[in-house]
Design a protein around this motif. Structure first.
Motif, PDB file in Angstrom:
ATOM      1  N   PRO A 108       6.510  20.832  16.512  1.00 22.05           N
ATOM      2  CA  PRO A 108       6.184  22.165  17.018  1.00 22.05           C
ATOM      3  C   PRO A 108       7.407  23.048  17.267  1.00 22.05           C
ATOM      4  N   ARG A 111       6.812  28.918  15.181  1.00 20.89           N
ATOM      5  CA  ARG A 111       7.005  29.855  16.287  1.00 20.89           C
ATOM      6  C   ARG A 111       8.459  29.975  16.749  1.00 20.89           C
ATOM      7  N   ALA A 146      14.909  24.289  18.067  1.00 20.62           N
ATOM      8  CA  ALA A 146      14.996  24.249  19.532  1.00 20.62           C
ATOM      9  C   ALA A 146      15.888  23.107  20.003  1.00 20.62           C
ATOM     10  N   ALA A 177      18.372  19.306  19.029  1.00 20.31           N
ATOM     11  CA  ALA A 177      18.286  17.951  18.461  1.00 20.31           C
ATOM     12  C   ALA A 177      16.951  17.377  18.912  1.00 20.31           C
ATOM     13  N   ILE A 200      15.118  15.139  20.985  1.00 20.14           N
ATOM     14  CA  ILE A 200      15.458  14.403  22.210  1.00 20.14           C
ATOM     15  C   ILE A 200      14.886  12.982  22.165  1.00 20.14           C
ATOM     16  N   PHE A 232      17.355  10.187  21.160  1.00 20.81           N
ATOM     17  CA  PHE A 232      18.503   9.731  21.972  1.00 20.81           C
ATOM     18  C   PHE A 232      18.270   8.293  22.431  1.00 20.81           C
ATOM     19  N   GLY A 255      21.193  22.037  19.793  1.00 19.02           N
ATOM     20  CA  GLY A 255      21.628  21.817  18.412  1.00 19.02           C
ATOM     21  C   GLY A 255      21.182  22.920  17.484  1.00 19.02           C
ATOM     22  N   GLU A 304      23.816  25.452  17.832  1.00 23.75           N
ATOM     23  CA  GLU A 304      25.033  24.887  17.224  1.00 23.75           C
ATOM     24  C   GLU A 304      24.960  24.930  15.705  1.00 23.75           C
ATOM     25  N   GLU A 328      21.670  21.896  27.183  1.00 25.91           N
ATOM     26  CA  GLU A 328      21.877  20.449  27.265  1.00 25.91           C
ATOM     27  C   GLU A 328      22.153  19.968  28.683  1.00 25.91           C
ATOM     28  N   GLY A 350      26.598  18.700  22.110  1.00 32.31           N
ATOM     29  CA  GLY A 350      27.342  17.648  21.399  1.00 32.31           C
ATOM     30  C   GLY A 350      27.529  17.943  19.929  1.00 32.31           C
ATOM     31  N   ARG A 387       5.871  17.378  30.844  1.00 32.21           N
ATOM     32  CA  ARG A 387       4.931  17.680  29.757  1.00 32.21           C
ATOM     33  C   ARG A 387       3.764  16.697  29.736  1.00 32.21           C
ATOM     34  N   LYS A 396      -0.970  16.858  30.523  1.00 33.04           N
ATOM     35  CA  LYS A 396      -1.977  16.326  29.592  1.00 33.04           C
ATOM     36  C   LYS A 396      -3.114  15.700  30.396  1.00 33.04           C
ATOM     37  N   ARG A 406       0.728  26.829  34.109  1.00 29.58           N
ATOM     38  CA  ARG A 406       1.862  27.161  33.240  1.00 29.58           C
ATOM     39  C   ARG A 406       2.024  28.679  33.146  1.00 29.58           C
TER      40      ARG A 406
HETATM   41  N1  T1G Z   1      13.102  17.276  20.937  1.00 30.65           N
HETATM   42  C1  T1G Z   1      11.921  16.624  20.850  1.00 30.65           C
HETATM   43  N2  T1G Z   1      10.735  17.138  21.272  1.00 30.65           N
HETATM   44  C2  T1G Z   1      10.776  18.374  21.827  1.00 30.65           C
HETATM   45  C3  T1G Z   1      11.974  19.116  21.957  1.00 30.65           C
HETATM   46  C4  T1G Z   1      13.167  18.510  21.481  1.00 30.65           C
HETATM   47  N3  T1G Z   1      14.350  19.151  21.546  1.00 30.65           N
HETATM   48  N4  T1G Z   1      11.665  20.301  22.558  1.00 30.65           N
HETATM   49  C5  T1G Z   1      10.339  20.295  22.766  1.00 30.65           C
HETATM   50  N5  T1G Z   1       9.807  19.136  22.339  1.00 30.65           N
HETATM   51  C6  T1G Z   1       8.387  18.775  22.356  1.00 30.65           C
HETATM   52  C7  T1G Z   1       7.832  18.709  23.771  1.00 30.65           C
HETATM   53  O1  T1G Z   1       8.064  17.425  24.315  1.00 30.65           O
HETATM   54  C8  T1G Z   1       6.366  18.977  23.526  1.00 30.65           C
HETATM   55  O2  T1G Z   1       5.806  17.772  23.002  1.00 30.65           O
HETATM   56  C9  T1G Z   1       6.378  19.996  22.376  1.00 30.65           C
HETATM   57  O3  T1G Z   1       7.659  19.835  21.728  1.00 30.65           O
HETATM   58  C10 T1G Z   1       6.242  21.417  22.856  1.00 30.65           C
HETATM   59  O4  T1G Z   1       7.268  21.611  23.853  1.00 30.65           O
HETATM   60  C11 T1G Z   1      23.192  17.985  19.866  1.00 30.65           C
HETATM   61  C12 T1G Z   1      22.182  17.103  22.198  1.00 30.65           C
HETATM   62  C13 T1G Z   1      11.632  24.913  22.991  1.00 30.65           C
HETATM   63  C14 T1G Z   1      11.435  26.261  25.095  1.00 30.65           C
HETATM   64  O5  T1G Z   1      16.737  21.135  25.562  1.00 30.65           O
HETATM   65  O6  T1G Z   1      13.044  23.882  26.195  1.00 30.65           O
HETATM   66  O7  T1G Z   1      20.186  19.737  21.098  1.00 30.65           O
HETATM   67  O8  T1G Z   1       4.129  17.347  24.844  1.00 30.65           O
HETATM   68  O9  T1G Z   1       5.666  21.999  25.745  1.00 30.65           O
HETATM   69  O10 T1G Z   1       6.622  25.358  26.538  1.00 30.65           O
HETATM   70  O11 T1G Z   1      24.017  19.520  21.388  1.00 30.65           O
HETATM   71  O12 T1G Z   1      10.250  22.808  24.427  1.00 30.65           O
HETATM   72  O13 T1G Z   1       3.442  18.572  22.758  1.00 30.65           O
HETATM   73  O14 T1G Z   1       4.002  16.116  22.660  1.00 30.65           O
HETATM   74  O15 T1G Z   1       8.145  22.491  25.986  1.00 30.65           O
HETATM   75  O16 T1G Z   1       6.604  26.328  24.155  1.00 30.65           O
HETATM   76  C15 T1G Z   1      18.435  20.782  23.453  1.00 30.65           C
HETATM   77  C16 T1G Z   1      14.008  21.610  24.893  1.00 30.65           C
HETATM   78  C17 T1G Z   1      18.160  19.380  23.039  1.00 30.65           C
HETATM   79  C18 T1G Z   1      15.170  22.443  24.358  1.00 30.65           C
HETATM   80  C19 T1G Z   1       9.410  25.370  23.939  1.00 30.65           C
HETATM   81  N6  T1G Z   1      17.231  21.561  23.422  1.00 30.65           N
HETATM   82  N7  T1G Z   1      12.741  22.243  24.648  1.00 30.65           N
HETATM   83  O17 T1G Z   1       8.686  25.367  25.152  1.00 30.65           O
HETATM   84  O18 T1G Z   1       6.698  23.922  24.482  1.00 30.65           O
HETATM   85  S1  T1G Z   1      19.573  18.347  23.131  1.00 30.65           S
HETATM   86  C20 T1G Z   1      16.441  21.656  24.512  1.00 30.65           C
HETATM   87  C21 T1G Z   1      12.341  23.334  25.375  1.00 30.65           C
HETATM   88  C22 T1G Z   1      20.585  18.969  21.934  1.00 30.65           C
HETATM   89  C23 T1G Z   1      22.809  19.044  20.838  1.00 30.65           C
HETATM   90  C24 T1G Z   1      22.018  18.553  21.989  1.00 30.65           C
HETATM   91  C25 T1G Z   1      10.949  23.814  25.106  1.00 30.65           C
HETATM   92  C26 T1G Z   1      10.889  25.098  24.267  1.00 30.65           C
HETATM   93  P1  T1G Z   1       4.242  17.416  23.324  1.00 30.65           P
HETATM   94  P2  T1G Z   1       6.935  22.476  25.143  1.00 30.65           P
HETATM   95  P3  T1G Z   1       7.083  25.323  25.107  1.00 30.65           P
END
Ligand code: T1G
Length: 686
Positions: free
Chosen positions: A22, A57, A61, A63, A65, A68, A102, A105, A125, A133, A277, A281, A461
């Motif tokens: 997503p 959409r 967003a 890497a 997660i 990890f 990421g 980045e 992060e 990273g 999250r 559910k 929400r």
């Molecule tokens: N990885 C895996 N799953 C993710 C994800 C991610 N980065 N972001 C969201 N999901 C899943 C979430 O668990 C949910 O799953 C579904 O997507 C919808 O998310 C190398 C190390 C983008 C603002 O921290 O802030 O990059 O429950 O309910 O309210 O330097 O998701 O449907 O099964 O939150 O519309 C950095 C984290 C990662 C952004 C959207 N990025 N995500 O919000 O939907 S570390 C983040 C958010 C990284 C690099 C580093 C939000 C969103 P399910 P949602 P939303």
């Protein structure tokens, strides 16, 4: 070509589209085809420029997660970015929705970035106990300057496309067809000709840095981190970008990241990310939701007013009901004052304040609630009063309206049973101040209809709340566990600890403040009234209240507060009172260490959580963590009471609970069977 990455040719510009719903996370099944496509396009003379965009959409967003803690599968993000920076033809990231972590980045590996004006760009992060990273700590300062980069990375707060353009992070912003505009922009860059300088080689913004000012900014930011490692590592990494050659700074970032990602704090914060999250559910989450357009609030006191603001802040028209015009005007005046404070602080515009105030309608007539789709009572915490209110609501509310009680403790089943439509009744336990605190305990009564539960959970929400569905018991999840956490507080004092020692053990653990400071902040008279209503006593706290020592609001409580200050000062009078009470009880004081304080407060907290889980009052251990982190300030770096209990080890907790149970005989230390089972088998369930 993979279904996650596709390439289209538009007048000589190659448009690479990532499609990984997503949120277009950079999972391995995206990284591999993306890397291969970029290599092919780098060497393809027919492609004069490259645009990276995303379907769905949002832009990338971050890497993935969920990857990890597992072995990294090549190519990793850093390799993709390094490849991008070897491409001589112009590369452009087309950003819509959110470019986070990421994702940003990846965009920083491109020569150019274009974005929707309303897009969000950030490096969050730190909220996962990490630092960027993928080179973000070294590239972002090169575009926006070290000071802005430090603020963005340590806070994790994203900025808009418009702000990003002003800061130099984005080259152009568009409204309308982003991809078409990005392709045209890329074509123009190609036609204009190079050289196209990768971000890694752009040092002009870095040269502006005044290191002493940067260090002062970092020290100031560090004050708010309360034991968290990631914010400090973020600041170190950005400082390296200023003081070290690019590749050395990049290598240092990688080392800092490796240390954080394998640490308990990041595991705890990543646990909380998914736990929030999961908590949403609820059973029936995919049922047709009831339509909620207008919300009614009964009671315009502190809680009712705060709840009304929470809904107005979410754009809902609100009908606020009070028993008299005078009480109503008092409530509306408090709401107006709260908004005025936000305007004076700059966190709200005057226009937004007026817009929100325009959503309120006041009344002293229950009949005016007849058009409300959800009605929440926030009246005096007394069962008879609440039943009277619900009886009136039952008479006026339209069919299908959801009727919610904001009770903190009382039996929602009993309230539901007092009216003709128990299927429409549930609890919505907000936390004060309700317009600020994120936690909302949604109390599922025995007859609550699943669609009503799903409707309110979804609504949470929309008003910026973190909802956790809980079952009916005294105090539900949070307050029931709070009682367990505080059960030994006075015993610790009578046996020799001081309020300051107990509070220090808590603040050293990472709490914003300890129980005695918290009591003085909230007002000791609240607990005193509750104890009297339940026929309970607390030898020291009751005496303090009888002396009018209610805490900050009276200038004296467990601590003394110099005029106007909120800073607690140890009060010899309180220490003397404690010693006198102990002497009356024949208790000889002894030295009590922080370890004992934590065992006698936080282990019963975990134990009560285990009982709550066993009784089905909470559906998941992680739901309990979400309650405590969002409603009670449990340190995020420890993941919540149940996650932290796992770090401590169930066997150790059971052993220590048995020790205290044996030495005090008090039931609060009786290990919950499910905790014993976890200690023996490693599993919560049977
Ligand atoms: N990885 C895996 N799953 C993710 C994800 C991610 N980065 N972001 C969201 N999901 C899943 C979430 O668990 C949910 O799953 C579904 O997507 C919808 O998310 C190398 C190390 C983008 C603002 O921290 O802030 O990059 O429950 O309910 O309210 O330097 O998701 O449907 O099964 O939150 O519309 C950095 C984290 C990662 C952004 C959207 N990025 N995500 O919000 O939907 S570390 C983040 C958010 C990284 C690099 C580093 C939000 C969103 P399910 P949602 P939303």
């Amino acid at each position: 070509m993979s279904s996650f990455v596709s390439v289209a040719n538009a007048n000589g510009v190659a448009a690479v589209t990532i499609d990984n719903p997503p949120v277009n996370a950079l999972s391995f099944h995206v990284r591999k085809p993306l890397y291969e496509a970029l290599i092919a396009l780098r060497d393809d003379p027919a492609a004069k420029a490259i645009v990276i965009a995303c379907a769905g959409r949002t832009f990338v967003a971050g890497a993935d997660i969920t990857e990890f803690g597992k072995p990294v599968e090549q190519p990793e993000l850093r390799a993709i970015i390094a490849l991008l920076e070897t491409i001589a033809k112009p590369t452009v990231a087309a950003i819509h929705g959110t470019a986070l972590g990421g994702g940003l980045e990846l965009a920083l590996g491109c020569h150019f970035r274009v974005a929707d004006r309303g897009a969000k760009l950030g490096l969050p992060e730190v909220k996962l106990g990490l630092l960027p990273g993928g080179g973000g700590t070294v590239r972002l300062p090169r575009l926006v300057g070290a000071a802005k980069a430090l603020g963005m990375i340590v806070s994790g707060t994203p900025i808009s496309g418009g702000e990003a353009k002003a800061a130099g992070l984005v080259d152009e912003t568009f409204d309308g067809d982003l991809l078409a505009n990005a392709v045209r922009f890329a074509s123009e860059m190609a036609d204009r000709g190079g050289p196209f300088v990768p971000v890694r080689d752009r040092n002009e913004r870095l040269a502006e840095t005044v290191l002493a000012a940067f260090d002062a900014q970092a020290v100031d930011l560090a004050k708010k981190t309360r034991g968290l490692e990631a914010p400090l590592a973020c600041a170190d990494a950005v400082r390296n970008a200023i003081t070290l050659p690019f590749d050395e700074a990049l290598a240092a970032e990688r080392q800092l990241f490796a240390k954080l990602v394998s640490g308990d704090q990041s595991r705890a914060q990543r646990h909380l990310f998914f736990a929030e999250r999961e908590a949403a559910k609820v059973p029936g989450k995919d049922l047709q939701k009831r339509r909620i357009e207008r919300v009614g609030i009964v009671g315009a006191g502190t809680m009712g007013g705060g709840i009304a603001m929470a809904f107005a802040n979410g754009g809902f028209p609100v009908t606020l009901l009070e028993t008299s015009e005078e009480a109503l005007q008092r409530g509306l005046a408090m709401i107006e004052k709260n908004y005025a404070v936000s305007v004076s602080r700059g966190s709200l515009t005057e226009a937004a304040k007026q817009q929100r105030l325009g959503l309120f309608k006041g009344s002293a007539d229950y009949g005016d609630l007849a058009d409300c789709d959800l009605i929440i009572e926030a009246v005096f915490e007394d069962m008879a009063v609440k039943k009277e209110v619900f009886g009136k609501l039952d008479a006026v509310a339209k069919p299908g309206a959801i009727l919610a009680t904001n009770t903190s403790y009382l039996d929602v089943d009993a309230i539901a049973a007092s009216i003709s439509r128990p299927q429409d009744v549930l609890g919505m336990h907000f936390f004060s101040p309700a317009n600020v605190m994120k936690l909302l305990e949604i109390v599922r009564a025995g007859k609550t209809a699943p669609d009503a539960l799903a409707t309110v959970t979804d609504l949470a929400r929309r008003i910026g709340k973190v909802a956790v569905v809980v079952g009916v018991c005294h105090g539900f999840v949070g307050n029931r566990m709070l009682s367990a956490r505080g059960a030994e507080n006075e015993a610790l004092l009578l046996e020799g600890a001081t309020p300051a020692q107990v509070d220090k053990a808590f603040s050293d653990f990472g709490w914003p403040m300890g129980p005695f400071q918290m009591g003085d902040l909230a007002g000791l008279d609240i607990g005193w009234r509750n104890r009297k209503a339940r026929g309970q006593t607390a030898v020291i706290a009751d005496t303090l209240c009888e002396q009018g020592r209610f805490g900050q609001k009276t200038g004296r409580g467990w601590y003394r507060y110099e005029s106007g200050s909120r800073e607690p000062v140890a009060d010899p009078e309180v220490d003397a009172l404690i010693r006198a009470k102990a002497a009356e009880l024949g208790i000889a004081p002894r030295a009590i260490g922080a370890g004992e304080i934590i065992e006698r407060t936080l282990y019963p907290l975990v134990n009560e959580g285990a009982k709550i889980l066993e009784e089905g009052i909470a559906a998941r251990a992680s739901d309990i963590d979400v309650v405590w982190v969002n409603g009670y300030g449990f340190p995020i770096g420890k993941g919540g009471p149940m996650f932290w209990g796992g770090l401590e080890g169930a066997a150790r907790i059971v052993e220590r609970l048995e020790h205290w149970h044996h030495s005090t005989g008090r039931a609060i230390f009786e290990p919950a069977p499910v905790l014993r089972r976890l200690a023996e088998t490693g599993r919560w369930e049977g």
